[in-house]
Structure formats: structure tokens, C-alpha cells
Design a protein around this motif. Structure first.
Motif, PDB file in Angstrom:
ATOM      1  N   ARG A  12       0.804  -1.219   0.000  1.00 53.18           N
ATOM      2  CA  ARG A  12       0.000   0.000   0.000  1.00 53.18           C
ATOM      3  C   ARG A  12       0.836   1.267   0.000  1.00 53.18           C
ATOM      4  N   GLN A  13       1.946   1.288   0.739  1.00 51.98           N
ATOM      5  CA  GLN A  13       2.773   2.493   0.756  1.00 51.98           C
ATOM      6  C   GLN A  13       3.340   2.779  -0.643  1.00 51.98           C
ATOM      7  N   GLU A  14       3.811   1.730  -1.298  1.00 53.37           N
ATOM      8  CA  GLU A  14       4.337   1.908  -2.656  1.00 53.37           C
ATOM      9  C   GLU A  14       3.223   2.340  -3.605  1.00 53.37           C
ATOM     10  N   ALA A  15       2.040   1.740  -3.473  1.00 52.88           N
ATOM     11  CA  ALA A  15       0.923   2.082  -4.349  1.00 52.88           C
ATOM     12  C   ALA A  15       0.506   3.542  -4.166  1.00 52.88           C
ATOM     13  N   ARG A  16       0.450   4.002  -2.928  1.00 53.22           N
ATOM     14  CA  ARG A  16       0.097   5.397  -2.679  1.00 53.22           C
ATOM     15  C   ARG A  16       1.151   6.351  -3.240  1.00 53.22           C
TER      16      ARG A  16
END
Length: 347
Positions: free
Chosen positions: A85-89
């Protein structure tokens, strides 16, 4: 091979649900090759991809590919975010900065790989969002509009996948890289079973952020040179940072490539914790089997290959086909460590 997420990603453009100017400039983040990208012609398509197998496929298909493009001001930015999720955001925030005012960001994920979360994050960043579901995927899109874009959130998210110290400062890593904030137990088991007698020229196949390579260099002082093969450039850049203390003392080369396409050599020894996922959640023994064949071809006669894998993965037959001698060194915690020796006759 079909790619439902890629097919769904381009639907808003091909269906006319969103309009683009003639010969629009389109950037695709985490791009993958496939017929849907070709359907975007005659628009100008630029692809950003740091994963070597996808980079190779895109280049073969004739697309311009950068690991990290310096261009901006695109009419549309298309995004295929990963599950982390951090990478996606951070990728969504990057898309916003790469799109010209009034341009459109489009993102898509399979329903089983975070489509609902993607829609929530997308709406939080861009405001009012259009969406469409097809091929068991969800695609969302919105204009980059100063009146609805949450610029504070964009700034926050832009740094979410930045490199940072992990493991009490022992390593530098970043979200999105395999086992980014921990030592993978399989790699740890392999490191524990490596002899300190390793010597000569070796390589780490699938080096990640450099844990196993550093263990080799710290444990075996007679190693003269070590090549680091890694398909994900974001991980390879980290590995080179994590091995900086050996620079000038050992010959080291980072190689951004798909190991299954072959390696250089000849090597005296090889170590590897090969991946068994590419995209999606399904186990893929063929990737590890490709690593095994590449290892056999890249070793000198008498060279040794140290491999760790999940116990259930069917690697023994492939190892027996291409190596002269195969022996189990450890079987613990659901993982197996195998030593394979290349015979003098080439096998």
C-alpha cells in the motif's frame, strides 16, 4: 497471455468514457507489455518499469521504457499499482505530479489484489472519481484539478516508498521491495548454511536489497568478486548501498537483468533465494527452475550452487537434470537448502 488488469486499465480511453486530445502523451507507470498498450496508438506512449522481465517485454514490443522517467506534463498517466500500500500510494502521488493540469490519471487493480483499497485511496487524493468494473478488476479515473486534488496528501504520499534505514539501521530498504523491512527466513537459513570456505568469483541470483550478498562477503573472506543479479532495479540500487563498505575491497557488479534469460560467468559459486511469484499470488515454480538452469550454465566445472526454496516447490528434478551432484543441507521452518555441484563433464 491475457492481462485482465491491463485490459481494464485502457477501457476508459478505448470506450470513449474519457476523452484525450489527438496524439496525446501518455505515461504508463509499472507498465506491462500487451495488446492493450498497442491499442493506444497513435498516441505517444512512454512506459516506466523497473522490473527487468517487464522492461524486456516492453522494449521487444517497441515501447520506450525508462526505469524512472524524467519527463512530465503528460495528458494522461495510467497506473498499475502493486499490492504494497505504501508503494501504491506513492505511485498515485507520482502520477499526479507527472500529469499536466487538466490531464487525467487512471489506475486499475484486480478485485483480489486491492481494487477496493485503490478506489478509496484514489478518491482521497483526486476527489470525485469515475469507475468501471470488468474482467474481475476495477479501473478508476479522475482529472488532475487544483480545486479537488489534495496537495497535502500528495506531498505526504510522495515519500511513502522512499529508502530508509531498517533493522535498527543495519540496512537501507524501501516499501515494495521483497521482504523490505525484515530478513526473509529462507535467506537467513541459507546464510546459516553457507561455508566460510567460499572463494573466487561468485554471484547472488536475485539479490534483493543485498542481505545474502553481505552475508557471503562477511562470512567468506576468500571471496574475491561478487556479482549481484536482480530484476527489480529499486532493490538493486539498495543492495549497492548496503554493500558500500566493501567497495574498493572486493570486485562487485550490480546487474539489472532477468536471471532466467541467462547469466555471465564462469563463476566458482552461486547463491540464490529465487522468487516464486511474478505478478499475482500463485506459486510459479518455473521462475525458480529458470534460475536453476541459468546457474548450471553460468558455473565453471566443479562450481557449486547454494539454493534455498519453500519445501513444497518441485526443484529437485530440474536440479538433477542439470547438476552432477545434489544434496540437501537443511530442512527447517518450511524451507530447504540445497547444494548442487556441476560435474567436470558440464552437468
Amino acid at each position: 497471455m491475457s492481462d485482465p488488469a491491463l485490459e481494464t486499465l485502457v477501457l476508459p480511453i478505448l470506450s470513449g468514457d474519457m476523452e484525450l486530445p489527438d496524439r496525446a502523451r501518455i505515461l504508463v507507470l509499472r507498465a506491462r507489455a500487451g495488446r492493450p498498450l498497442k491499442d493506444l496508438e497513435p498516441h505517444e506512449v512512454v512506459c516506466e518499469q523497473s522490473f527487468a522481465p517487464d522492461r524486456d517485454a516492453l522494449q521487444k514490443a517497441g515501447f520506450k521504457v525508462d526505469a524512472e522517467t524524467n519527463e512530465d506534463g503528460f495528458d494522461a498517466v495510467l497506473v498499475l499499482p502493486g499490492r504494497q500500500r505504501q508503494e501504491a500510494r506513492a505511485l498515485l502521488a507520482r502520477a499526479a505530479t507527472k500529469t499536466k493540469p487538466g490531464g487525467t490519471v487512471i489506475a486499475c487493480a484486480p478485485n483480489t489484489e486491492g481494487a477496493k483499497t485503490l478506489e478509496q485511496d484514489f478518491s482521497a487524493l483526486f476527489g470525485s472519481t469515475d469507475k468501471l468494473s470488468k474482467n474481475k478488476c476495477r479501473v478508476v479515473w479522475a482529472p488532475v484539478d487544483a480545486s479537488s486534488l489534495d496537495t497535502a496528501l500528495m506531498t505526504d504520499w510522495s515519500g511513502l516508498d522512499a529508502p530508509r534505514p531498517v533493522l535498527d539501521g543495519a540496512y537501507i530498504s524501501r516499501p515494495g521491495v521483497f521482504a523490505w523491512d525484515r530478513i526473509d527466513p529462507a535467506s537467513r537459513l541459507l546464510a546459516e548454511n553457507l561455508p566460510d570456505s567460499l572463494s573466487g568469483r561468485g554471484a547472488d541470483l536475485g539479490a534483493g536489497f543485498g542481505y545474502l550478498s553481505r552475508q557471503v562477503l562477511e562470512k567468506a573472506p576468500k571471496v574475491a568478486a561478487l556479482d549481484l543479479y536482480e530484476a527489480e532495479k529499486r532493490a538493486l540500487d539498495l543492495a549497492e548501498q548496503n554493500l558500500a563498505s566493501f567497495k574498493g575491497k572486493k570486485a562487485m557488479t550490480g546487474i539489472w537483468s532477468d536471471v532466467t534469460k541467462g547469466i555471465e560467468g564462469p563463476y566458482d559459486f552461486l547463491v540464490s533465494n529465487p522468487p516464486f511469484h511474478q505478478s499475482g499470488k500463485a506459486d510459479r515454480a518455473d521462475v525458480g527452475q529458470g534460475f536453476i538452469r541459468a546457474a548450471a550454465q553460468g558455473l565453471r566445472s566443479g562450481g557449486v550452487f547454494y539454493l534455498v526454496a519453500n519445501r513444497h516447490l518441485p526443484y529437485e528434478r530440474t536440479l538433477g537434470d542439470v547438476f552432477d551432484r545434489v544434496e540437501m543441507l537443511a530442512d527447517a521452518g518450511g524451507y530447504k537448502v540445497i547444494k548442487a555441484t556441476k560435474g567436470k563433464g558440464g552437468k
